[in-house]
Design a protein around this motif. Structure first.
Motif, PDB file in Angstrom:
ATOM      1  N   ARG A  34     -93.796  64.537 -51.006  1.00 22.13           N
ATOM      2  CA  ARG A  34     -95.148  63.987 -50.875  1.00 22.13           C
ATOM      3  C   ARG A  34     -96.003  64.250 -52.117  1.00 22.13           C
ATOM      4  O   ARG A  34     -96.757  63.386 -52.555  1.00 22.13           O
ATOM      5  N   VAL A  35     -95.870  65.439 -52.703  1.00 23.29           N
ATOM      6  CA  VAL A  35     -96.699  65.777 -53.868  1.00 23.29           C
ATOM      7  C   VAL A  35     -96.321  64.963 -55.104  1.00 23.29           C
ATOM      8  O   VAL A  35     -97.057  64.951 -56.077  1.00 23.29           O
ATOM      9  N   LEU A  36     -95.194  64.267 -55.046  1.00 25.43           N
ATOM     10  CA  LEU A  36     -94.759  63.452 -56.183  1.00 25.43           C
ATOM     11  C   LEU A  36     -94.893  61.953 -55.917  1.00 25.43           C
ATOM     12  O   LEU A  36     -94.412  61.145 -56.695  1.00 25.43           O
ATOM     13  N   ARG A  37     -95.544  61.579 -54.830  1.00 27.14           N
ATOM     14  CA  ARG A  37     -95.546  60.170 -54.413  1.00 27.14           C
ATOM     15  C   ARG A  37     -96.185  59.236 -55.429  1.00 27.14           C
ATOM     16  O   ARG A  37     -95.886  58.058 -55.468  1.00 27.14           O
ATOM     17  N   LYS A  38     -97.066  59.732 -56.278  1.00 27.73           N
ATOM     18  CA  LYS A  38     -97.711  58.880 -57.278  1.00 27.73           C
ATOM     19  C   LYS A  38     -97.056  59.030 -58.651  1.00 27.73           C
ATOM     20  O   LYS A  38     -97.626  58.596 -59.656  1.00 27.73           O
ATOM     21  N   GLY A  63     -92.024  59.517 -55.460  1.00 27.41           N
ATOM     22  CA  GLY A  63     -91.776  60.630 -54.548  1.00 27.41           C
ATOM     23  C   GLY A  63     -90.306  60.899 -54.298  1.00 27.41           C
ATOM     24  O   GLY A  63     -89.935  61.971 -53.863  1.00 27.41           O
ATOM     25  N   GLY A  64     -89.445  59.925 -54.548  1.00 32.84           N
ATOM     26  CA  GLY A  64     -88.006  60.137 -54.410  1.00 32.84           C
ATOM     27  C   GLY A  64     -87.474  60.837 -55.641  1.00 32.84           C
ATOM     28  O   GLY A  64     -87.851  60.515 -56.771  1.00 32.84           O
ATOM     29  N   VAL A  65     -86.608  61.815 -55.441  1.00 36.82           N
ATOM     30  CA  VAL A  65     -86.086  62.609 -56.544  1.00 36.82           C
ATOM     31  C   VAL A  65     -84.573  62.470 -56.592  1.00 36.82           C
ATOM     32  O   VAL A  65     -83.892  62.611 -55.574  1.00 36.82           O
ATOM     33  N   ARG A  66     -84.071  62.191 -57.775  1.00 38.27           N
ATOM     34  CA  ARG A  66     -82.628  62.124 -57.989  1.00 38.27           C
ATOM     35  C   ARG A  66     -82.291  63.019 -59.174  1.00 38.27           C
ATOM     36  O   ARG A  66     -82.983  62.988 -60.196  1.00 38.27           O
ATOM     37  N   VAL A  67     -81.255  63.806 -59.043  1.00 36.51           N
ATOM     38  CA  VAL A  67     -80.866  64.750 -60.081  1.00 36.51           C
ATOM     39  C   VAL A  67     -79.450  64.457 -60.527  1.00 36.51           C
ATOM     40  O   VAL A  67     -78.566  64.210 -59.710  1.00 36.51           O
ATOM     41  N   SER A  68     -79.235  64.484 -61.821  1.00 34.83           N
ATOM     42  CA  SER A  68     -77.889  64.367 -62.368  1.00 34.83           C
ATOM     43  C   SER A  68     -77.783  65.332 -63.538  1.00 34.83           C
ATOM     44  O   SER A  68     -78.790  65.764 -64.096  1.00 34.83           O
ATOM     45  N   GLN A  69     -76.577  65.666 -63.863  1.00 35.37           N
ATOM     46  CA  GLN A  69     -76.385  66.563 -64.995  1.00 35.37           C
ATOM     47  C   GLN A  69     -75.847  65.740 -66.146  1.00 35.37           C
ATOM     48  O   GLN A  69     -74.642  65.581 -66.308  1.00 35.37           O
ATOM     49  N   GLN A  70     -76.799  65.193 -66.915  1.00 31.20           N
ATOM     50  CA  GLN A  70     -76.403  64.364 -68.043  1.00 31.20           C
ATOM     51  C   GLN A  70     -77.430  64.467 -69.159  1.00 31.20           C
ATOM     52  O   GLN A  70     -78.584  64.806 -68.922  1.00 31.20           O
ATOM     53  N   ASN A  71     -76.990  64.155 -70.342  1.00 29.95           N
ATOM     54  CA  ASN A  71     -77.831  64.200 -71.519  1.00 29.95           C
ATOM     55  C   ASN A  71     -78.285  62.781 -71.820  1.00 29.95           C
ATOM     56  O   ASN A  71     -77.684  62.087 -72.624  1.00 29.95           O
ATOM     57  N   SER A  72     -79.338  62.331 -71.142  1.00 26.47           N
ATOM     58  CA  SER A  72     -79.869  60.975 -71.311  1.00 26.47           C
ATOM     59  C   SER A  72     -81.298  61.045 -71.819  1.00 26.47           C
ATOM     60  O   SER A  72     -81.967  62.061 -71.696  1.00 26.47           O
ATOM     61  N   ASP A  73     -81.760  59.937 -72.359  1.00 26.40           N
ATOM     62  CA  ASP A  73     -83.162  59.854 -72.758  1.00 26.40           C
ATOM     63  C   ASP A  73     -84.043  60.077 -71.539  1.00 26.40           C
ATOM     64  O   ASP A  73     -83.670  59.732 -70.417  1.00 26.40           O
ATOM     65  N   ALA A  74     -85.216  60.680 -71.765  1.00 21.19           N
ATOM     66  CA  ALA A  74     -86.144  60.963 -70.676  1.00 21.19           C
ATOM     67  C   ALA A  74     -87.569  60.837 -71.186  1.00 21.19           C
ATOM     68  O   ALA A  74     -87.814  60.894 -72.395  1.00 21.19           O
ATOM     69  N   ASP A  75     -88.500  60.685 -70.248  1.00 20.73           N
ATOM     70  CA  ASP A  75     -89.913  60.619 -70.614  1.00 20.73           C
ATOM     71  C   ASP A  75     -90.403  61.938 -71.203  1.00 20.73           C
ATOM     72  O   ASP A  75     -91.305  61.960 -72.027  1.00 20.73           O
ATOM     73  N   ALA A  76     -89.809  63.036 -70.750  1.00 22.94           N
ATOM     74  CA  ALA A  76     -90.140  64.361 -71.283  1.00 22.94           C
ATOM     75  C   ALA A  76     -88.880  65.221 -71.252  1.00 22.94           C
ATOM     76  O   ALA A  76     -88.062  65.099 -70.348  1.00 22.94           O
ATOM     77  N   VAL A  77     -88.751  66.071 -72.249  1.00 21.94           N
ATOM     78  CA  VAL A  77     -87.622  67.003 -72.332  1.00 21.94           C
ATOM     79  C   VAL A  77     -88.197  68.416 -72.383  1.00 21.94           C
ATOM     80  O   VAL A  77     -89.048  68.721 -73.216  1.00 21.94           O
ATOM     81  N   ILE A  78     -87.730  69.260 -71.472  1.00 24.65           N
ATOM     82  CA  ILE A  78     -88.160  70.656 -71.402  1.00 24.65           C
ATOM     83  C   ILE A  78     -86.986  71.512 -71.853  1.00 24.65           C
ATOM     84  O   ILE A  78     -85.880  71.378 -71.340  1.00 24.65           O
ATOM     85  N   ARG A  79     -87.239  72.409 -72.805  1.00 25.07           N
ATOM     86  CA  ARG A  79     -86.187  73.298 -73.305  1.00 25.07           C
ATOM     87  C   ARG A  79     -86.537  74.746 -72.975  1.00 25.07           C
ATOM     88  O   ARG A  79     -87.683  75.157 -73.114  1.00 25.07           O
ATOM     89  N   SER A  80     -85.506  75.474 -72.551  1.00 26.76           N
ATOM     90  CA  SER A  80     -85.686  76.881 -72.210  1.00 26.76           C
ATOM     91  C   SER A  80     -84.331  77.554 -72.236  1.00 26.76           C
ATOM     92  O   SER A  80     -83.301  76.899 -72.102  1.00 26.76           O
ATOM     93  N   ASP A  81     -84.343  78.877 -72.371  1.00 27.48           N
ATOM     94  CA  ASP A  81     -83.082  79.563 -72.119  1.00 27.48           C
ATOM     95  C   ASP A  81     -82.950  79.724 -70.605  1.00 27.48           C
ATOM     96  O   ASP A  81     -83.946  79.739 -69.882  1.00 27.48           O
TER      97      ASP A  81
END
Length: 140
Positions: A34-38, A63-81
């Motif tokens: 719900r918190v991601l619906r917009k 609001g729908g979330v899909r996760v995959s483990q791939q190195n694709s272009d994205a609107d934002a990239v977050i890097r962390s250890d």
């Protein structure tokens, strides 16, 4: 929305954290958030460990979330250890202050950095303001 998880198997055999894997599995398993619906867009996490980088792509569509483990272009990239990422998963570190301290870095659309606050667990012992008010912890 039916959520499907796809993973690309990478060579190299590095050990991926079970905490990290569980976080992304749960993020997708929750179904419609719900918190991601917009929100619509893609967010890729590049998590470093053992001289390797694991890529996690989170696609959010109304609001729908899909996760995959791939190195694709994205609107934002977050890097962390991965060790610091696990602290955020456990609620021990908040994403926005972590970004300000350069514990995580980003490129792309800044609104997704702000969105991270909604994806991660709250700090240990915290309560939603409505719950606190119902339990008498609110202002009088």
């Amino acid at each position: 929305m039916l959520l499907v998880i796809r993973r690309e198997i990478r060579g190299g055999g590095g050990a991926m954290s079970e905490v990290t894997r569980r976080f992304f599995d749960e993020l997708e398993r929750h179904g419609h958030e719900r918190v991601l619906r917009k929100t619509s867009g893609t967010l890729r996490f590049d998590l470093e460990h053992d001289d390797e980088i694991d890529h996690w792509l989170v696609e959010i569509r109304g609001g729908g979330v899909r996760v995959s483990q791939q190195n694709s272009d994205a609107d934002a990239v977050i890097r962390s250890d991965n060790a610091f990422f696990e602290r955020m998963v456990r609620g021990e570190a908040k994403p926005l202050p972590a970004w300000l301290r350069n514990d995580i870095t980003s490129e792309g659309k800044f609104r997704f950095v702000v969105l991270l606050e909604r994806l991660f667990a709250p700090p240990p012992g915290s309560r939603h303001p409505r719950v606190a008010a119902r339990q008498g912890g609110g202002r009088r």
